[in-house]
Design a protein around this motif. Structure first.
Motif, PDB file in Angstrom:
ATOM      1  N   LEU A  53       0.740  -1.173   0.024  1.00 48.93           N
ATOM      2  CA  LEU A  53      -0.040  -0.081   0.032  1.00 48.93           C
ATOM      3  C   LEU A  53       0.999   1.424  -0.009  1.00 48.93           C
ATOM      4  O   LEU A  53       0.505   2.243  -0.421  1.00 48.93           O
ATOM      5  N   PHE A  54       2.097   1.025   0.567  1.00 44.91           N
ATOM      6  CA  PHE A  54       2.954   2.444   0.592  1.00 44.91           C
ATOM      7  C   PHE A  54       3.680   2.509  -0.664  1.00 44.91           C
ATOM      8  O   PHE A  54       4.389   3.594  -0.900  1.00 44.91           O
ATOM      9  N   ASP A  55       3.742   1.425  -1.279  1.00 42.65           N
ATOM     10  CA  ASP A  55       4.454   1.810  -2.695  1.00 42.65           C
ATOM     11  C   ASP A  55       3.982   2.509  -3.629  1.00 42.65           C
ATOM     12  O   ASP A  55       4.766   3.013  -4.494  1.00 42.65           O
ATOM     13  N   SER A  56       2.548   2.885  -3.663  1.00 43.02           N
ATOM     14  CA  SER A  56       1.971   3.684  -4.568  1.00 43.02           C
ATOM     15  C   SER A  56       1.723   5.127  -4.009  1.00 43.02           C
ATOM     16  O   SER A  56       1.294   5.876  -4.842  1.00 43.02           O
ATOM     17  N   GLN A  57       2.806   5.418  -2.989  1.00 43.03           N
ATOM     18  CA  GLN A  57       2.396   6.881  -2.668  1.00 43.03           C
ATOM     19  C   GLN A  57       3.594   7.832  -3.530  1.00 43.03           C
ATOM     20  O   GLN A  57       4.598   7.251  -4.301  1.00 43.03           O
ATOM     21  N   SER A  58       3.422   9.132  -3.509  1.00 44.21           N
ATOM     22  CA  SER A  58       4.255   9.768  -4.101  1.00 44.21           C
ATOM     23  C   SER A  58       5.713   9.882  -3.485  1.00 44.21           C
ATOM     24  O   SER A  58       6.603  10.020  -3.955  1.00 44.21           O
ATOM     25  N   TRP A  59       5.711   9.393  -2.302  1.00 44.85           N
ATOM     26  CA  TRP A  59       7.001   9.480  -1.392  1.00 44.85           C
ATOM     27  C   TRP A  59       7.155   7.795  -1.174  1.00 44.85           C
ATOM     28  O   TRP A  59       6.367   7.103  -1.075  1.00 44.85           O
ATOM     29  N   GLN A  60       8.557   7.482  -1.100  1.00 45.52           N
ATOM     30  CA  GLN A  60       8.886   6.198  -0.636  1.00 45.52           C
ATOM     31  C   GLN A  60       9.304   6.219   0.840  1.00 45.52           C
ATOM     32  O   GLN A  60       9.571   7.361   1.220  1.00 45.52           O
ATOM     33  N   LEU A  61       9.127   5.052   1.510  1.00 52.11           N
ATOM     34  CA  LEU A  61       9.761   5.048   3.075  1.00 52.11           C
ATOM     35  C   LEU A  61      10.793   5.763   3.171  1.00 52.11           C
ATOM     36  O   LEU A  61      11.225   6.356   4.175  1.00 52.11           O
ATOM     37  N   GLU A  62      11.808   5.187   2.400  1.00 54.08           N
ATOM     38  CA  GLU A  62      13.048   5.836   2.408  1.00 54.08           C
ATOM     39  C   GLU A  62      13.249   7.372   2.455  1.00 54.08           C
ATOM     40  O   GLU A  62      14.146   7.756   3.069  1.00 54.08           O
ATOM     41  N   ASP A  63      12.328   8.128   1.729  1.00 48.48           N
ATOM     42  CA  ASP A  63      12.331   9.357   1.538  1.00 48.48           C
ATOM     43  C   ASP A  63      12.009  10.214   2.723  1.00 48.48           C
ATOM     44  O   ASP A  63      12.194  11.393   3.106  1.00 48.48           O
ATOM     45  N   LEU A  64      11.343   9.254   3.750  1.00 48.20           N
ATOM     46  CA  LEU A  64      10.984   9.950   4.976  1.00 48.20           C
ATOM     47  C   LEU A  64      11.968  10.186   6.301  1.00 48.20           C
ATOM     48  O   LEU A  64      11.757  11.028   7.053  1.00 48.20           O
ATOM     49  N   ILE A  65      13.358   9.561   5.880  1.00 49.33           N
ATOM     50  CA  ILE A  65      14.287   9.614   6.954  1.00 49.33           C
ATOM     51  C   ILE A  65      14.656  11.346   6.871  1.00 49.33           C
ATOM     52  O   ILE A  65      14.945  11.836   5.975  1.00 49.33           O
ATOM     53  N   GLY A  66      14.702  11.899   8.151  1.00 53.89           N
ATOM     54  CA  GLY A  66      15.182  13.073   8.293  1.00 53.89           C
ATOM     55  C   GLY A  66      14.089  14.268   8.096  1.00 53.89           C
ATOM     56  O   GLY A  66      14.194  15.476   8.135  1.00 53.89           O
ATOM     57  N   ARG A  67      12.822  14.014   7.691  1.00 56.53           N
ATOM     58  CA  ARG A  67      11.904  14.688   7.574  1.00 56.53           C
ATOM     59  C   ARG A  67      10.871  14.666   8.834  1.00 56.53           C
ATOM     60  O   ARG A  67      10.546  13.588   9.534  1.00 56.53           O
ATOM     61  N   ARG A  68      10.264  15.808   9.110  1.00 57.98           N
ATOM     62  CA  ARG A  68       9.412  15.839  10.479  1.00 57.98           C
ATOM     63  C   ARG A  68       7.830  15.123   9.913  1.00 57.98           C
ATOM     64  O   ARG A  68       7.207  15.601   8.779  1.00 57.98           O
ATOM     65  N   LEU A  69       7.369  14.184  10.669  1.00 52.47           N
ATOM     66  CA  LEU A  69       6.265  13.423  10.388  1.00 52.47           C
ATOM     67  C   LEU A  69       5.142  13.707  11.521  1.00 52.47           C
ATOM     68  O   LEU A  69       5.648  13.726  12.692  1.00 52.47           O
ATOM     69  N   ARG A  70       3.965  13.577  11.199  1.00 52.32           N
ATOM     70  CA  ARG A  70       2.975  13.074  12.044  1.00 52.32           C
ATOM     71  C   ARG A  70       2.393  11.888  11.835  1.00 52.32           C
ATOM     72  O   ARG A  70       1.791  11.834  10.715  1.00 52.32           O
ATOM     73  N   ILE A  71       2.328  11.087  12.916  1.00 58.48           N
ATOM     74  CA  ILE A  71       1.732   9.648  12.660  1.00 58.48           C
ATOM     75  C   ILE A  71       0.585   9.662  13.604  1.00 58.48           C
ATOM     76  O   ILE A  71       0.516  10.051  14.638  1.00 58.48           O
ATOM     77  N   ARG A  72      -0.500   9.047  13.051  1.00 56.52           N
ATOM     78  CA  ARG A  72      -1.783   8.810  13.814  1.00 56.52           C
ATOM     79  C   ARG A  72      -1.887   7.261  13.822  1.00 56.52           C
ATOM     80  O   ARG A  72      -1.942   6.760  12.983  1.00 56.52           O
ATOM     81  N   GLY A  73      -2.158   6.692  15.244  1.00 58.07           N
ATOM     82  CA  GLY A  73      -2.440   5.333  15.422  1.00 58.07           C
ATOM     83  C   GLY A  73      -2.279   4.986  16.877  1.00 58.07           C
ATOM     84  O   GLY A  73      -2.403   5.858  17.716  1.00 58.07           O
ATOM     85  N   TRP A  74      -2.559   3.865  16.910  1.00 56.17           N
ATOM     86  CA  TRP A  74      -2.683   3.295  18.455  1.00 56.17           C
ATOM     87  C   TRP A  74      -1.405   2.931  18.917  1.00 56.17           C
ATOM     88  O   TRP A  74      -0.713   2.229  18.412  1.00 56.17           O
ATOM     89  N   LEU A  75      -1.234   3.713  20.135  1.00 53.69           N
ATOM     90  CA  LEU A  75       0.287   3.660  20.653  1.00 53.69           C
ATOM     91  C   LEU A  75       0.462   2.399  21.627  1.00 53.69           C
ATOM     92  O   LEU A  75      -0.245   2.187  22.459  1.00 53.69           O
ATOM     93  N   GLU A  76       1.355   1.488  21.426  1.00 54.17           N
ATOM     94  CA  GLU A  76       1.554   0.246  22.011  1.00 54.17           C
ATOM     95  C   GLU A  76       2.978   0.164  22.652  1.00 54.17           C
ATOM     96  O   GLU A  76       4.200   0.836  22.090  1.00 54.17           O
ATOM     97  N   LEU A  77       3.256  -0.650  23.523  1.00 53.05           N
ATOM     98  CA  LEU A  77       4.515  -0.927  24.188  1.00 53.05           C
ATOM     99  C   LEU A  77       4.861  -2.259  23.600  1.00 53.05           C
ATOM    100  O   LEU A  77       4.205  -3.305  24.228  1.00 53.05           O
ATOM    101  N   ARG A  78       5.768  -2.397  22.643  1.00 52.74           N
ATOM    102  CA  ARG A  78       6.347  -4.015  22.295  1.00 52.74           C
ATOM    103  C   ARG A  78       7.981  -3.692  22.072  1.00 52.74           C
ATOM    104  O   ARG A  78       8.335  -3.636  21.005  1.00 52.74           O
ATOM    105  N   GLY A  79       8.590  -3.909  23.170  1.00 55.11           N
ATOM    106  CA  GLY A  79       9.925  -3.772  23.214  1.00 55.11           C
ATOM    107  C   GLY A  79      10.413  -2.176  23.437  1.00 55.11           C
ATOM    108  O   GLY A  79      11.606  -1.940  23.607  1.00 55.11           O
ATOM    109  N   GLY A  80       9.545  -1.423  23.113  1.00 53.86           N
ATOM    110  CA  GLY A  80       9.526  -0.020  23.020  1.00 53.86           C
ATOM    111  C   GLY A  80       7.990   0.503  22.655  1.00 53.86           C
ATOM    112  O   GLY A  80       7.415  -0.042  22.090  1.00 53.86           O
TER     113      GLY A  80
END
Length: 95
Positions: A53-80
């Motif tokens: 699903l992420f491969d069809s975006q205008s950005w690739q996951l690799e492009d997100l390194i070093g960019r400020r992001l806002r993430i929405r979702g369920w925050l869990e503790l699994r090792g961190g």
């Protein structure tokens, strides 16, 4: 904020802002790490079954390194503290 203390917000829906520093593709998961220590720093996780699903975006996951992001979702503790996302719409690129 991924820069602050996430512990009180565990096991609830959260909006987390931060800048990822590292991307790791493992066999069954992709990890976007927001710090050097996954046990205390925020991590974004994408299961392999959802990765296409992420491969069809205008950005690739690799492009997100070093960019400020806002993430929405369920925050869990699994090792961190982490949010496992299933849809690209859960990531908003702020800069």
């Amino acid at each position: 904020s991924a820069d602050g203390n996430l512990w009180p917000a565990l096991n609830s829906f959260q909006i987390v802002e931060g800048t990822p520093v590292k991307l790791e593709h493992l066999r069954d998961r992709t990890y976007l790490n927001f710090g050097a220590d996954y046990a205390t720093d925020f991590t974004l996780v994408i299961a392999a079954r959802d990765r296409s699903l992420f491969d069809s975006q205008s950005w690739q996951l690799e492009d997100l390194i070093g960019r400020r992001l806002r993430i929405r979702g369920w925050l869990e503790l699994r090792g961190g503290p982490l949010i496992e996302i299933t849809y690209p719409e859960q990531i908003e690129v702020l800069e």
